[in-house]
Design a protein around this motif. Structure first.
Motif, mmCIF file in Angstrom:
data_model
loop_
_atom_site.group_PDB
_atom_site.id
_atom_site.type_symbol
_atom_site.label_atom_id
_atom_site.label_comp_id
_atom_site.label_asym_id
_atom_site.label_seq_id
_atom_site.Cartn_x
_atom_site.Cartn_y
_atom_site.Cartn_z
ATOM 1 N N ILE A 90 0.867 -1.184 0.000
ATOM 2 C CA ILE A 90 0.000 0.000 0.000
ATOM 3 C C ILE A 90 0.897 1.225 0.000
ATOM 4 O O ILE A 90 1.855 1.298 0.759
ATOM 5 N N THR A 91 0.561 2.187 -0.843
ATOM 6 C CA THR A 91 1.310 3.441 -0.855
ATOM 7 C C THR A 91 0.645 4.405 0.119
ATOM 8 O O THR A 91 -0.480 4.845 -0.110
ATOM 9 N N SER A 92 1.324 4.676 1.225
ATOM 10 C CA SER A 92 0.802 5.594 2.233
ATOM 11 C C SER A 92 1.961 6.123 3.059
ATOM 12 O O SER A 92 2.870 5.355 3.417
ATOM 13 N N HIS A 93 1.902 7.408 3.394
ATOM 14 C CA HIS A 93 2.951 7.982 4.241
ATOM 15 C C HIS A 93 2.898 7.416 5.659
ATOM 16 O O HIS A 93 3.845 7.543 6.421
ATOM 17 N N LEU A 94 1.785 6.753 6.020
ATOM 18 C CA LEU A 94 1.649 6.145 7.344
ATOM 19 C C LEU A 94 2.228 4.732 7.405
ATOM 20 O O LEU A 94 2.261 4.127 8.473
ATOM 21 N N LEU A 95 2.663 4.213 6.263
ATOM 22 C CA LEU A 95 3.254 2.883 6.212
ATOM 23 C C LEU A 95 4.685 2.981 5.683
ATOM 24 O O LEU A 95 4.915 2.878 4.487
ATOM 25 N N PRO A 96 5.652 3.188 6.563
ATOM 26 C CA PRO A 96 7.036 3.339 6.113
ATOM 27 C C PRO A 96 7.545 2.119 5.347
ATOM 28 O O PRO A 96 8.341 2.239 4.423
ATOM 29 N N SER A 97 7.059 0.929 5.693
ATOM 30 C CA SER A 97 7.514 -0.285 5.005
ATOM 31 C C SER A 97 6.811 -0.473 3.662
ATOM 32 O O SER A 97 7.231 -1.284 2.852
ATOM 33 N N GLY A 98 5.714 0.259 3.456
ATOM 34 C CA GLY A 98 4.953 0.107 2.219
ATOM 35 C C GLY A 98 4.052 -1.112 2.203
ATOM 36 O O GLY A 98 3.455 -1.437 1.180
ATOM 37 N N ARG A 99 3.935 -1.790 3.348
ATOM 38 C CA ARG A 99 3.091 -2.986 3.449
ATOM 39 C C ARG A 99 2.202 -2.884 4.691
ATOM 40 O O ARG A 99 2.591 -2.300 5.694
ATOM 41 N N VAL A 100 1.020 -3.496 4.588
ATOM 42 C CA VAL A 100 0.098 -3.522 5.724
ATOM 43 C C VAL A 100 0.705 -4.438 6.790
ATOM 44 O O VAL A 100 1.098 -5.573 6.485
ATOM 45 N N PRO A 101 0.806 -3.966 8.042
ATOM 46 C CA PRO A 101 1.409 -4.782 9.104
ATOM 47 C C PRO A 101 0.607 -6.048 9.415
ATOM 48 O O PRO A 101 -0.590 -6.130 9.133
ATOM 49 N N ILE A 102 1.272 -7.001 10.022
ATOM 50 C CA ILE A 102 0.631 -8.253 10.422
ATOM 51 C C ILE A 102 -0.520 -7.943 11.380
ATOM 52 O O ILE A 102 -0.390 -7.127 12.294
ATOM 53 N N GLY A 103 -1.673 -8.598 11.151
ATOM 54 C CA GLY A 103 -2.832 -8.436 12.021
ATOM 55 C C GLY A 103 -3.630 -7.170 11.773
ATOM 56 O O GLY A 103 -4.465 -6.812 12.586
ATOM 57 N N HIS A 104 -3.377 -6.497 10.650
ATOM 58 C CA HIS A 104 -4.072 -5.245 10.340
ATOM 59 C C HIS A 104 -4.720 -5.296 8.958
ATOM 60 O O HIS A 104 -4.384 -6.150 8.140
ATOM 61 N N ARG A 119 -6.051 6.151 5.294
ATOM 62 C CA ARG A 119 -5.116 7.143 4.761
ATOM 63 C C ARG A 119 -4.877 8.252 5.771
ATOM 64 O O ARG A 119 -3.896 8.978 5.699
ATOM 65 N N HIS A 120 -5.788 8.390 6.767
ATOM 66 C CA HIS A 120 -5.679 9.431 7.793
ATOM 67 C C HIS A 120 -5.232 8.879 9.144
ATOM 68 O O HIS A 120 -4.490 9.528 9.865
ATOM 69 N N PHE A 121 -5.737 7.675 9.514
ATOM 70 C CA PHE A 121 -5.404 7.138 10.837
ATOM 71 C C PHE A 121 -4.588 5.849 10.786
ATOM 72 O O PHE A 121 -4.280 5.266 11.817
ATOM 73 N N GLY A 122 -4.192 5.421 9.603
ATOM 74 C CA GLY A 122 -3.329 4.260 9.471
ATOM 75 C C GLY A 122 -4.086 2.947 9.421
ATOM 76 O O GLY A 122 -5.312 2.910 9.488
ATOM 77 N N PRO A 123 -3.346 1.847 9.303
ATOM 78 C CA PRO A 123 -3.991 0.536 9.256
ATOM 79 C C PRO A 123 -4.725 0.249 10.563
ATOM 80 O O PRO A 123 -4.348 0.739 11.617
ATOM 81 N N VAL A 124 -5.769 -0.542 10.454
ATOM 82 C CA VAL A 124 -6.639 -0.841 11.591
ATOM 83 C C VAL A 124 -6.420 -2.293 12.014
ATOM 84 O O VAL A 124 -6.365 -3.185 11.167
ATOM 85 N N PRO A 125 -6.287 -2.555 13.315
ATOM 86 C CA PRO A 125 -6.179 -3.943 13.773
ATOM 87 C C PRO A 125 -7.409 -4.749 13.337
ATOM 88 O O PRO A 125 -8.542 -4.266 13.424
ATOM 89 N N GLU A 126 -7.182 -5.967 12.856
ATOM 90 C CA GLU A 126 -8.292 -6.817 12.404
ATOM 91 C C GLU A 126 -9.323 -7.036 13.504
ATOM 92 O O GLU A 126 -10.492 -7.259 13.211
ATOM 93 N N GLY A 127 -8.915 -6.957 14.746
ATOM 94 C CA GLY A 127 -9.838 -7.140 15.866
ATOM 95 C C GLY A 127 -10.914 -6.067 15.951
ATOM 96 O O GLY A 127 -11.931 -6.270 16.598
ATOM 97 N N LEU A 128 -10.695 -4.926 15.305
ATOM 98 C CA LEU A 128 -11.711 -3.874 15.300
ATOM 99 C C LEU A 128 -12.781 -4.097 14.244
ATOM 100 O O LEU A 128 -13.832 -3.472 14.271
ATOM 101 N N VAL A 129 -12.519 -4.988 13.292
ATOM 102 C CA VAL A 129 -13.518 -5.309 12.266
ATOM 103 C C VAL A 129 -14.603 -6.152 12.920
ATOM 104 O O VAL A 129 -14.328 -7.191 13.511
ATOM 105 N N GLN A 130 -15.848 -5.693 12.827
ATOM 106 C CA GLN A 130 -16.960 -6.334 13.515
ATOM 107 C C GLN A 130 -17.906 -7.095 12.592
ATOM 108 O O GLN A 130 -18.408 -8.148 12.953
ATOM 109 N N ILE A 131 -18.190 -6.534 11.412
ATOM 110 C CA ILE A 131 -19.218 -7.086 10.535
ATOM 111 C C ILE A 131 -18.816 -6.901 9.080
ATOM 112 O O ILE A 131 -17.931 -6.110 8.761
#
Length: 156
Positions: A90-104, A119-131
């Protein structure tokens, strides 16, 4: 007579509440969409059936529209599309590695100019996905599947 009626009414009400609560917490629920971030896919006032089984069986995929707890306002549910899962580039200034982190997951609204998303608050932990949003019920002229993949279907 009145006491018997009250006892039956109370028992029935409690049982109905328990069944409804169990279904909404483990199977799915109805949502009313609000806000412009997912236009034109989901519009204000639409009634959508969302299911939890895809989340429970770890079958959320890129392209799915999901409801997740807002990482900035935990009492708010955001509806966004998954555009990247762990390890995806993913191209985002919030991802220095350029990849979505593990578990997100990386979420984005379909109406990108007005969407507040990963793009504003960064990748979201998968645990926050509800439905996962599945079926639009209202308005009738737009009724139909939001996602045409079943919760047990692992193909993308």
């Amino acid at each position: 007579m009145v006491l018997k009626f009250l006892r039956r009414f109370t028992t029935g009400t409690v049982a109905l509440y328990c069944v409804g609560h169990t279904i909404s917490k483990h199977v799915g629920e109805l949502l009313i969409c609000s806000g412009p971030s997912m236009h034109p896919t989901c519009q204000d006032g639409e009634l959508i059936l969302a299911e939890r089984l895809s989340v429970k069986f770890d079958n959320i995929q890129v392209g799915d529209i999901v409801g997740c707890i807002n990482p900035q306002k935990p009492k708010e549910l955001l509806c966004k599309r998954i555009v990247g899962k762990e390890g995806d580039p993913i191209t985002s200034h919030l991802l220095p590695s350029g990849r979505v982190p593990i578990g997100h997951v990386f979420l984005q609204g379909d109406n990108t100019p007005v969407s507040t998303d990963s793009r504003h608050f960064g990748p979201v932990p998968e645990g926050l996905v509800q439905i996962r949003l599945s079926l639009r019920i209202w308005p009738l002229e737009r009724a139909g599947w939001v996602n045409d993949r079943w919760f047990w279907d692992k193909s993308n």
